[in-house]
Design an enzyme around this catalytic site. Structure first.
Site, PDB file in Angstrom:
ATOM      1  N   HIS A  12      30.667  41.577  39.520  1.00  0.00           N
ATOM      2  CA  HIS A  12      30.610  40.073  39.670  1.00  0.00           C
ATOM      3  C   HIS A  12      29.494  39.348  39.151  1.00  0.00           C
ATOM      4  O   HIS A  12      29.533  38.087  38.977  1.00  0.00           O
ATOM      5  CB  HIS A  12      29.875  40.096  41.354  1.00  0.00           C
ATOM      6  CG  HIS A  12      31.101  39.830  42.325  1.00  0.00           C
ATOM      7  ND1 HIS A  12      31.540  38.510  42.581  1.00  0.00           N
ATOM      8  CD2 HIS A  12      32.021  40.809  42.664  1.00  0.00           C
ATOM      9  CE1 HIS A  12      32.732  38.833  42.999  1.00  0.00           C
ATOM     10  NE2 HIS A  12      33.169  39.965  43.477  1.00  0.00           N
ATOM     11  N   HIS A  53      27.721  42.291  52.067  1.00  0.00           N
ATOM     12  CA  HIS A  53      29.332  41.773  51.698  1.00  0.00           C
ATOM     13  C   HIS A  53      30.244  41.905  52.542  1.00  0.00           C
ATOM     14  O   HIS A  53      31.040  41.098  52.990  1.00  0.00           O
ATOM     15  CB  HIS A  53      29.372  42.291  50.278  1.00  0.00           C
ATOM     16  CG  HIS A  53      30.651  41.862  49.760  1.00  0.00           C
ATOM     17  ND1 HIS A  53      32.014  42.740  49.635  1.00  0.00           N
ATOM     18  CD2 HIS A  53      30.745  40.827  49.016  1.00  0.00           C
ATOM     19  CE1 HIS A  53      33.003  41.905  48.856  1.00  0.00           C
ATOM     20  NE2 HIS A  53      32.392  40.696  48.660  1.00  0.00           N
ATOM     21  N   HIS A  69      39.525  38.506  38.646  1.00  0.00           N
ATOM     22  CA  HIS A  69      38.575  39.075  39.747  1.00  0.00           C
ATOM     23  C   HIS A  69      39.146  40.214  40.461  1.00  0.00           C
ATOM     24  O   HIS A  69      38.722  41.329  40.768  1.00  0.00           O
ATOM     25  CB  HIS A  69      37.797  37.992  40.480  1.00  0.00           C
ATOM     26  CG  HIS A  69      37.453  38.430  42.054  1.00  0.00           C
ATOM     27  ND1 HIS A  69      37.938  38.389  42.983  1.00  0.00           N
ATOM     28  CD2 HIS A  69      36.073  39.152  42.227  1.00  0.00           C
ATOM     29  CE1 HIS A  69      37.183  38.779  44.133  1.00  0.00           C
ATOM     30  NE2 HIS A  69      36.311  39.319  43.513  1.00  0.00           N
ATOM     31  N   HIS A  78      28.497  34.689  45.944  1.00  0.00           N
ATOM     32  CA  HIS A  78      28.098  35.892  45.269  1.00  0.00           C
ATOM     33  C   HIS A  78      26.980  35.654  44.262  1.00  0.00           C
ATOM     34  O   HIS A  78      26.233  36.590  43.842  1.00  0.00           O
ATOM     35  CB  HIS A  78      29.321  36.265  44.655  1.00  0.00           C
ATOM     36  CG  HIS A  78      30.343  36.790  45.349  1.00  0.00           C
ATOM     37  ND1 HIS A  78      31.464  35.828  45.957  1.00  0.00           N
ATOM     38  CD2 HIS A  78      30.735  38.153  45.874  1.00  0.00           C
ATOM     39  CE1 HIS A  78      32.233  36.625  46.643  1.00  0.00           C
ATOM     40  NE2 HIS A  78      31.905  38.020  46.645  1.00  0.00           N
ATOM     41  N   HIS A 113      39.061  44.383  40.806  1.00  0.00           N
ATOM     42  CA  HIS A 113      38.616  45.409  42.175  1.00  0.00           C
ATOM     43  C   HIS A 113      39.583  46.488  42.337  1.00  0.00           C
ATOM     44  O   HIS A 113      39.279  47.548  42.691  1.00  0.00           O
ATOM     45  CB  HIS A 113      38.710  44.389  43.366  1.00  0.00           C
ATOM     46  CG  HIS A 113      37.535  43.724  43.767  1.00  0.00           C
ATOM     47  ND1 HIS A 113      36.401  44.528  44.239  1.00  0.00           N
ATOM     48  CD2 HIS A 113      37.110  42.458  43.481  1.00  0.00           C
ATOM     49  CE1 HIS A 113      35.271  43.482  44.469  1.00  0.00           C
ATOM     50  NE2 HIS A 113      35.707  42.447  44.080  1.00  0.00           N
ATOM     51  N   PHE A 126      37.620  44.584  50.498  1.00  0.00           N
ATOM     52  CA  PHE A 126      36.447  44.029  50.610  1.00  0.00           C
ATOM     53  C   PHE A 126      35.162  44.641  51.349  1.00  0.00           C
ATOM     54  O   PHE A 126      34.172  44.648  50.898  1.00  0.00           O
ATOM     55  CB  PHE A 126      36.439  42.405  51.212  1.00  0.00           C
ATOM     56  CG  PHE A 126      37.109  41.338  50.171  1.00  0.00           C
ATOM     57  CD1 PHE A 126      36.561  41.656  48.665  1.00  0.00           C
ATOM     58  CD2 PHE A 126      38.033  40.687  50.530  1.00  0.00           C
ATOM     59  CE1 PHE A 126      37.023  40.719  47.702  1.00  0.00           C
ATOM     60  CE2 PHE A 126      38.496  39.543  49.541  1.00  0.00           C
ATOM     61  CZ  PHE A 126      38.049  39.594  48.386  1.00  0.00           C
ATOM     62  N   HIS A 152      35.562  34.427  50.788  1.00  0.00           N
ATOM     63  CA  HIS A 152      36.478  34.390  49.476  1.00  0.00           C
ATOM     64  C   HIS A 152      37.583  33.283  49.802  1.00  0.00           C
ATOM     65  O   HIS A 152      37.801  32.810  50.765  1.00  0.00           O
ATOM     66  CB  HIS A 152      37.068  35.677  49.620  1.00  0.00           C
ATOM     67  CG  HIS A 152      36.021  36.900  49.437  1.00  0.00           C
ATOM     68  ND1 HIS A 152      35.300  37.508  50.495  1.00  0.00           N
ATOM     69  CD2 HIS A 152      35.497  37.446  48.326  1.00  0.00           C
ATOM     70  CE1 HIS A 152      34.418  38.164  49.973  1.00  0.00           C
ATOM     71  NE2 HIS A 152      34.717  38.332  48.677  1.00  0.00           N
TER      72      HIS A 152
HETATM   73 CU1  C2O Z   1      33.067  39.409  47.411  1.00  0.00          CU
HETATM   74 CU2  C2O Z   1      34.709  40.651  44.506  1.00  0.00          CU
HETATM   75  O1  C2O Z   1      34.342  40.009  46.236  1.00  0.00           O
END
Ligand code: C2O
Length: 503
Positions: free
Chosen positions: A293, A122, A259, A152, A263, A280, A143
């Site tokens: 995710h 990632h 989203h 993802h 995070h 990230f 992203h």
């Molecule tokens: Cu690739 Cu929620 O991030």
């Protein structure tokens, strides 16, 4: 159209250019979608020019052969794996899941299937580890564009296959964090036992259960991000990103929120960059990343069921985009976006749970107020570029007024902001720091070997047809748009604001 589930047993172990699962959209459909045969004919393109390669068959449509009726040479079928809601799993499931992650953590650090290497996958795809092939110096980023959902989906799929393989259970499926329903709005308990492999010490201590995100507000945000602000494919899935193009052309509604805020809500504000989940490069070091995710992925799946107009891109540049992953046997495989359009194509599906936000169209609140400055900011005279250190407003002309519902079906009215984030400040952003027309939340990332945060230049696009109806502003020629910095005052630069119509 419905796409019958592809069986787990029938799913190829390796997805490569040579052996692929069945394809939902073939290039002929794409050509037709771009103007049909007539268009091709009028351009003088003959049949030969339209010839396309034979595609791998759709295994789910296999039939007994005709030569000797009754001969069935179809591969065996078993139902797809079912990803459960994390707050509903039983002890037996939890034991398996903990064991699988423990074994993954115990793999040698140089095994591409080890937990640390999985997290690095990632990191590499979002922190400037790779340049685009053929474009040295141009960072590859998954992203803030139309690559977000498919990248993802594949990433979780391979992670899940590896976990299943480690415990010798082909039917193992990752859980999803059901943050779009009241029962799932706390951090799922299964991740909070410090003795378990699912625990990560780098999380916000104030957001452990029973700390809850605000239910009503969250349901309205879900409605807005999945429905009102998601009326076109680009608005929901993100902006086109093609070879040679700059990263971060613009995220889709769901990527922006919830989203991003989820995070940041999970990450530890005492760490320099909100590690692990809040940035990230380290986000996938927290096992909860994969459940977060899985729900993001579930939203892609749900969105397509909400309205017949909610369809994937048919653009070849999206369908043919490719990624590399290691599979459960540590083999490197190349996968293409067109092979992951439905969860069933990868052999999984989601537990059916209630979707409570479907009726939560927000009743608009009064415009955000900025104490004392109200009159000043309401003049609408802000000029661009604008560094957002306090509330500012600007009058924006609409391309068309009093649009009919047919107009609205054809084209969504979109408020577009060019955003530039200089540095980032993730501390204490809450998912409810988001309201009204919409919000911009940036999950920071670093660039390459640099330890400094990378600047992000992107666009924020908000579908506003519903909002204008709600606010009874449909006949106005100009809209007064107010920008309110919630966090990171002075760090957001707005290059301009405009209104577009787009299908
Ligand atoms: Cu690739 Cu929620 O991030």
């Amino acid at each position: 159209m419905s796409y019958p589930p592809m069986s787990r047993a029938a799913r190829p172990a390796v997805i490569s250019c040579e052996s692929r699962p069945p394809e939902r959209v073939d290039r002929r459909e794409i050509l037709l979608g771009l103007g049909g045969m007539c268009a091709a004919g009028s351009l003088g393109i003959g049949r030969d020019a339209l010839a396309l390669p034979i595609q791998a068959p759709d295994l789910s449509k296999c039939q007994p052969t005709g030569t000797n009726s009754g001969t069935n040479c179809c591969p065996p079928t078993t139902p797809p794996l079912v990803r459960p809601a994390a707050h509903t799993v039983d002890e037996a499931y939890l034991a398996k899941y903990k064991k699988a992650v423990k074994l993954m953590r115990e793999l040698p650090p140089d095994d591409p299937r080890s937990f640390a290497q999985q997290a690095n996958v990632h990191c590499a795809y979002c922190d400037g580890a790779y340049d685009q092939v053929g474009f040295p110096g141009l960072e590859l980023q998954v992203h803030n564009s139309w690559l977000f959902f498919p990248f993802h989906r594949f990433y979780l799929h391979f992670h899940e296959r590896i976990l299943g393989k480690l415990i010798g259970d082909e039917s193992f499926a990752l859980p999803f964090w059901n943050w779009d329903a009241p029962a799932g709005m706390t951090l799922p308990k299964i991740y909070t036992d410090p003795r378990s492999s699912l625990y990560d010490p780098l999380r916000d201590a104030a957001h452990q259960p029973p700390a809850l995100r605000q239910i009503d507000l969250n349901l309205s945000i879900m409605y807005r991000q999945m429905i009102s602000s998601a009326r076109t494919t680009k608005l929901f899935m993100g902006q086109p990103y093609r070879a040679g193009g700059n990263r971060n052309p613009g995220s889709g509604s769901l990527e922006t929120s919830p989203h991003g805020p989820v995070h940041v809500w999970v990450g530890d504000p005492k760490q320099p960059n909100g590690e692990n989940m809040g940035i990230f490069y380290s986000a996938a070091r927290d096992p909860i990343f994969y459940a977060h995710h899985a729900n993001v992925d579930r939203m892609w799946h749900l969105w397509k069921k909400l309205d017949p107009r909610n369809v994937d891109f048919t653009d070849g540049d999206w369908l043919e985009s490719s990624f590399l992953f290691y599979d459960e046997a540590a083999r490197l495989v190349r996968v293409k976006v067109k092979d992951c359009l439905e969860p069933e194509m990868l052999g999984f599906t989601y537990q059916n749970v209630e979707v409570p936000w479907l009726r939560n169209r927000a009743t608009p609140r009064s415009a955000p107020s900025a104490e004392g400055e109200a009159a000043e900011i309401r003049k609408g005279t802000a000029s661009f570029p604008l560094t957002l250190s306090s509330a500012a407003s600007v009058s924006v002309k609409r391309p068309k007024v009093s649009r009919s519902s047919a107009d609205k079906d054809k084209e969504e009215e979109i408020l577009v902001f060019d955003v530039y984030v200089d540095e980032t400040d993730t501390a204490d952003v809450k998912p409810d720091d988001s309201e009204f027309a919409g919000s911009f939340v940036n999950v920071p990332h670093r660039k390459g070997h640099n330890t400094k945060m990378a600047a992000v230049k992107t666009t924020l696009r908000l579908g506003i047809s519903d909002l204008l109806e709600d606010l009874k502003l449909e006949d106005e020629e100009e809209l007064l748009v107010t920008l309110v910095p919630r966090k990171g005052k002075g760090k957001f630069n707005i290059g301009g604001v405009r209104i577009e119509l787009s299908s």
